[in-house]
Design an enzyme around this catalytic site. Structure first.
Site, PDB file in Angstrom:
ATOM      1  N   HIS A   1       0.697  -1.081   0.050  1.00  0.00           N
ATOM      2  CA  HIS A   1      -0.244   0.291   0.205  1.00  0.00           C
ATOM      3  C   HIS A   1       0.797   1.234   0.043  1.00  0.00           C
ATOM      4  O   HIS A   1       0.343   2.683   0.027  1.00  0.00           O
ATOM      5  CB  HIS A   1      -0.655  -0.024   1.162  1.00  0.00           C
ATOM      6  CG  HIS A   1      -1.447  -1.042   1.403  1.00  0.00           C
ATOM      7  ND1 HIS A   1      -2.758  -1.358   0.217  1.00  0.00           N
ATOM      8  CD2 HIS A   1      -2.006  -2.530   2.151  1.00  0.00           C
ATOM      9  CE1 HIS A   1      -3.987  -2.527   0.440  1.00  0.00           C
ATOM     10  NE2 HIS A   1      -3.296  -3.017   1.669  1.00  0.00           N
TER      11      HIS A   1
ATOM     12  N   GLU B   1      -6.692 -12.616   5.356  1.00  0.00           N
ATOM     13  CA  GLU B   1      -7.174 -11.336   4.976  1.00  0.00           C
ATOM     14  C   GLU B   1      -8.643 -11.824   4.250  1.00  0.00           C
ATOM     15  O   GLU B   1      -8.899 -10.721   3.602  1.00  0.00           O
ATOM     16  CB  GLU B   1      -6.303 -10.478   4.413  1.00  0.00           C
ATOM     17  CG  GLU B   1      -5.321 -10.422   3.509  1.00  0.00           C
ATOM     18  CD  GLU B   1      -4.397  -9.022   3.445  1.00  0.00           C
ATOM     19  OE1 GLU B   1      -4.364  -8.432   4.064  1.00  0.00           O
ATOM     20  OE2 GLU B   1      -3.785  -9.487   2.419  1.00  0.00           O
TER      21      GLU B   1
ATOM     22  N   ASP C   1      -9.232  -5.691   5.334  1.00  0.00           N
ATOM     23  CA  ASP C   1      -8.991  -6.559   4.190  1.00  0.00           C
ATOM     24  C   ASP C   1     -10.599  -7.463   4.351  1.00  0.00           C
ATOM     25  O   ASP C   1     -11.073  -8.045   3.794  1.00  0.00           O
ATOM     26  CB  ASP C   1      -8.365  -6.913   3.141  1.00  0.00           C
ATOM     27  CG  ASP C   1      -7.505  -6.152   2.525  1.00  0.00           C
ATOM     28  OD1 ASP C   1      -8.194  -5.649   2.049  1.00  0.00           O
ATOM     29  OD2 ASP C   1      -6.412  -6.074   2.026  1.00  0.00           O
TER      30      ASP C   1
END
Length: 195
Positions: free
Chosen positions: A45, A146, A172
């Site tokens: 990210h 996740e 997530d």
């Protein structure tokens, strides 16, 4: 490469770390001086490419760095480990088969299929024999649970030889239940507890 991080992780020590999303050497140095046990280098990210990851690992010196990859492919794993990272964190590991593939990419034969190149981790080949002899025992493989599929398969994922830890990605995970951001929802909390 820090050869003690995996031993400490597997011994169940509480290891304090923080996420690094900037390439700024001053930030990395400050975090190391504070005394974190490890640094979590974020490439999923954050806009950190392999050269930036290597510079962060170099700046961190003796502080172990674990790289969260954007994907669990062979090249991404190899680049992070060749830079001298103490381990990898791979997202969306939803099956034991995928966990085995990740371990294979991260470990040298006979445990895996990791290729060898003259890289920073082996002191550009100057320490190749010692590095290869110690790397499998020193390289941490951490998988991210996740997704609802990971919850359903977590027991089998955890049985995969070479998986050292499971990291939970609550946001997530909540999205996979169609409850984006609702990390305190009972169904999401139950899934986290199950993991």
């Amino acid at each position: 490469m820090n050869f003690k991080f995996r031993q400490r992780l597997r011994a169940g020590e509480v290891l304090l770390g923080t996420i690094v999303t900037l390439e700024a050497p001053e930030v990395v140095e400050a975090l190391c001086h504070i005394g974190y046990d490890w640094l979590f280098i974020e490439t999923e990210h954050a806009p950190l490419a392999p050269p930036a990851v290597q510079r962060i690992v170099q700046t961190a010196g003796d502080t172990p760095c674990v790289v969260r990859l954007s994907r669990g492919d062979e090249i991404s794993i190899k680049r992070a480990l060749d830079a001298g990272a103490a381990g990898i964190i791979v997202p969306q590991v939803n099956s034991a088969a995928y966990a085995r593939l990740i371990v294979s990419y991260a470990k040298f034969a006979p445990m895996g299929s990791r290729g060898f190149g003259l890289s920073r981790a082996s002191m550009y080949g100057l320490n190749a024999e010692d590095y290869v002899a110690r790397a499998n025992d020193a390289t941490s493989v951490i998988v991210l649970a996740e997704h609802v599929d990971a919850v359903e398969n977590i027991e089998e994922i955890c049985k995969v030889e070479g998986v050292d830890a499971v990291f939970i990605g609550p946001y997530d995970l909540s999205a996979s239940f169609n409850k984006i951001g609702r990390v305190h929802d009972r169904e999401v909390l139950d899934a986290i507890k199950h993991i």
